[in-house]
Design an enzyme around this catalytic site. Structure first.
Site, short mmCIF file in Angstrom:
data_model
loop_
_atom_site.label_atom_id
_atom_site.label_comp_id
_atom_site.label_asym_id
_atom_site.label_seq_id
_atom_site.Cartn_x
_atom_site.Cartn_y
_atom_site.Cartn_z
N HIS A 184 4.50 -8.37 -1.01
CA HIS A 184 5.19 -7.93 -2.23
C HIS A 184 6.19 -8.97 -2.73
CE1 HIS A 184 3.56 -4.03 -2.97
NE2 HIS A 184 3.95 -3.51 -1.82
N ASP A 241 2.71 -5.82 4.35
CA ASP A 241 2.78 -5.39 2.96
C ASP A 241 4.04 -5.87 2.27
OD1 ASP A 241 1.93 -3.40 0.75
OD2 ASP A 241 3.93 -2.67 1.29
N HIS A 264 8.77 6.31 5.78
CA HIS A 264 8.04 5.60 4.74
C HIS A 264 6.67 6.24 4.55
CE1 HIS A 264 6.99 1.59 2.68
NE2 HIS A 264 8.06 2.06 2.06
N ASP A 267 -4.63 0.05 4.65
CA ASP A 267 -4.59 1.11 3.64
C ASP A 267 -5.04 0.58 2.29
OD1 ASP A 267 -2.36 -0.52 3.55
OD2 ASP A 267 -0.90 1.10 3.45
N SER A 314 0.36 3.27 -0.53
CA SER A 314 0.19 3.61 0.88
C SER A 314 0.17 5.11 1.14
CB SER A 314 1.32 2.98 1.71
OG SER A 314 1.23 1.58 1.67
#
Length: 539
Positions: free
Chosen positions: A362, A358, A199, A401, A136
């Site tokens: 994961h 995201d 982040h 992204d 990202s």
């Protein structure tokens, strides 16, 4: 010849699974030595699935096709005005399979998410300059600065390797985000995210760092400034009009608690929230810090020059699991930011990240990933509705992204529950899930240690649990990103330039062009040149 036969028998025998299936890799068939379920299509009485009644008629498709064509023709009128306002929605990990699966999650393959109705659509290539599959940080650099760079680095050029502090300090290696250009032009700027505000994606908007991991001072090399400090005291951060998200732990020192009772982790003893408040007072700004939904919703936009909100110590909760009375939604944060930003007649640039898509991917948590995509859809829908008369001077861009290893597979019938099994394997005589991952931590949840799949029918009562993990073909501690292209949706001034297939950094250049921002050496539209000429001549 006899020896060959014996070897073949041995080879076949070692392929017996716990379900009694024998598969010989030297042949194109499977031998089953016990009776069990079969594929539905193998039943002589099988009846093909039927489509929705209206869709069986050819007139439905002819009429709907013509209607969509008329809509496309109407929407393809080009708006070549200067984009006074820019809203960038970034769905972290929002792959095209995630979009398709979310439509089905919402109730139908034929549905459209709010931004899928935008008139202009493109595809962006997402690789970093040193990795085929990106993270990202490097993708955010492409979108927000117009420059591709190395995996894991924040706002620096490709001359800076990951974790290199000295090179990140060199001015020639530092990148400029669209938020900086907007601030120099007198426009308001804002960041909204449901991840930690330090982040990777939000950090690129305001910070420069040799590593995305330097969110506070705990791992920071001497000479560099951590990302949280740059949000409060940095060149861009100190001039942000709105900053809303999670990650309070990076702003409070160890041994103290934030306003929600969560511990800080800074080792330098600094309370950056107090420093932000004191700085605003010294600058005589009407500034508000909020830590929960009640405080955010009580904000009166006309009385606030600066708004800073930290709603959790780490990332904000998945919306499906959140305490909705304490944590605001992505939609609520976006609307509050817009209410404040639009007070500036000069315009604004707002970055909104739906970042928890995201994180769910994961962990192979497909349901949560789809539900977080719905949250982004709602935020976009509300923001566009909020624009009112400014819609013709506001560029709204929605993209991802990077993608994930998430797929939609098999041959499920129309209307099948996207969270369920959708097809049947003749090899192991078990159904399989429509949604799967190429890798991830869920491998052991779906495969036996000695090989062979666990039967999804034994899991049927858990398919809809938020914490139910979907199958991963390869065991991996954290499901990886995918390297495929991602979709770009745009509406408003110069939205048509985001059509086609292009390198991801072209998005950054398109945003600057549409908004009449960036160096004088960059491409400028006639409307931009006219605007700049008028400003120089005082009219």
């Amino acid at each position: 010849m006899g020896l060959i036969c014996v070897l073949l028998v041995i080879t076949v025998s070692v392929h017996v699974t716990v379900n009694g299936v024998i598969g010989n890799p030297l042949s194109n068939f499977v031998t089953v030595n016990n009776l069990g379920p079969t594929h539905p299509m193998d039943n002589p009485d099988w009846v093909p699935p039927t489509a929705p009644t209206k869709e069986k008629d050819r007139e439905y498709w002819l009429t709907s096709g013509q209607a969509r064509l008329r809509r496309q023709l109407e929407l393809n009128e080009q708006n070549i005005n200067v984009a006074k306002n820019v809203i960038i929605f970034l769905g972290d990990g929002l792959s095209t399979p995630t979009l398709a699966a979310t439509r089905m999650y919402l109730g139908g393959e034929e549905l459209e998410l709010s931004f899928e109705t935008f008139p202009h659509t493109g595809l962006a290539k997402t690789y970093c300059i040193n990795y085929q599959v990106s993270d990202s940080a490097c993708t955010a650099a492409a979108i927000l600065t117009g420059v591709k760079n190395n995996y894991g680095t924040i706002g620096v050029s490709g001359h800076v390797p990951l974790r290199n502090c000295p090179l990140s300090l060199q001015e020639s290696n530092r990148l400029t985000s669209i938020l900086k250009y907007a601030q120099e032009d007198g426009r308001s700027t804002g960041i909204v995210t449901n991840t930690r505000i330090t982040h990777a994606t939000p950090a690129v908007a305001y910070a420069v760092s040799g590593a995305r991991y330097w969110e506070d001072d705990t791992e920071l090399p001497p000479g560099c400034v951590d990302i949280a400090t740059q949000l409060v005291h940095g060149d861009i951060g100190t001039n942000l009009t709105v900053a809303l998200g999670g990650g309070s732990r990076h702003f409070y020192p160890t041994g103290t608690l934030d306003r929600n009772g969560e511990p800080g982790r800074r080792t330098d003893g600094r309370n950056l929230v107090d420093e932000w408040i004191n700085d605003a007072v010294a600058r005589e700004l009407q500034a508000q810090f909020v830590h929960d939904r009640t405080g955010l919703m009580a904000i009166r936009p006309e009385l606030v020059d600066r708004l800073f909100g930290l709603f959790s110590g780490n990332h904000m909760s998945y919306r499906m699991l959140a305490d909705a009375q304490r944590e605001p939604s992505l939609q609520e944060m976006t609307i509050k930011a817009l209410e404040i930003l639009r007070r500036n007649d000069r315009g604004y640039v707002l970055l909104v990240e739906g970042g928890r898509i995201d994180h769910a991917h994961h962990d192979n948590l497909a349901k949560l990933a789809l539900d977080e995509t719905v949250e982004l859809h709602r935020a976009v829908e509300s923001a566009v509705r909020q624009l009112d008369e400014s819609v013709q001077e506001t560029l709204v861009l929605v993209t991802a992204d990077h993608s994930h290893t998430f797929t939609i597979g098999g041959y499920p019938v129309r209307g099948n529950d996207i969270l369920s099994t959708g097809d049947f394997s003749r090899f192991d005589r078990m159904p399989f899930f429509t949604l799967t991952y190429a890798n991830g931590p869920s491998y052991a949840d779906h495969f036996y240690e000695n090989g062979g799949r666990r039967n999804p029918d034994d899991m049927r009562d858990r398919f809809h649990d938020p914490d139910f993990t979907y199958p991963a073909a390869v065991p991996y501690e954290d499901e990886t990103h995918g390297g495929d292209d991602v979709a770009v949706f745009a509406k408003g001034p110069w939205a048509h330039i985001f059509s086609g297939l292009y390198e991801q950094h072209v998005i950054g250049h398109g945003l600057l062009f549409a908004a009449c921002l960036g160096p004088d050496t960059f491409q400028q539209s006639d409307a931009c040149r006219e605007r700049l000429r008028g400003e120089r001549e005082g009219y």
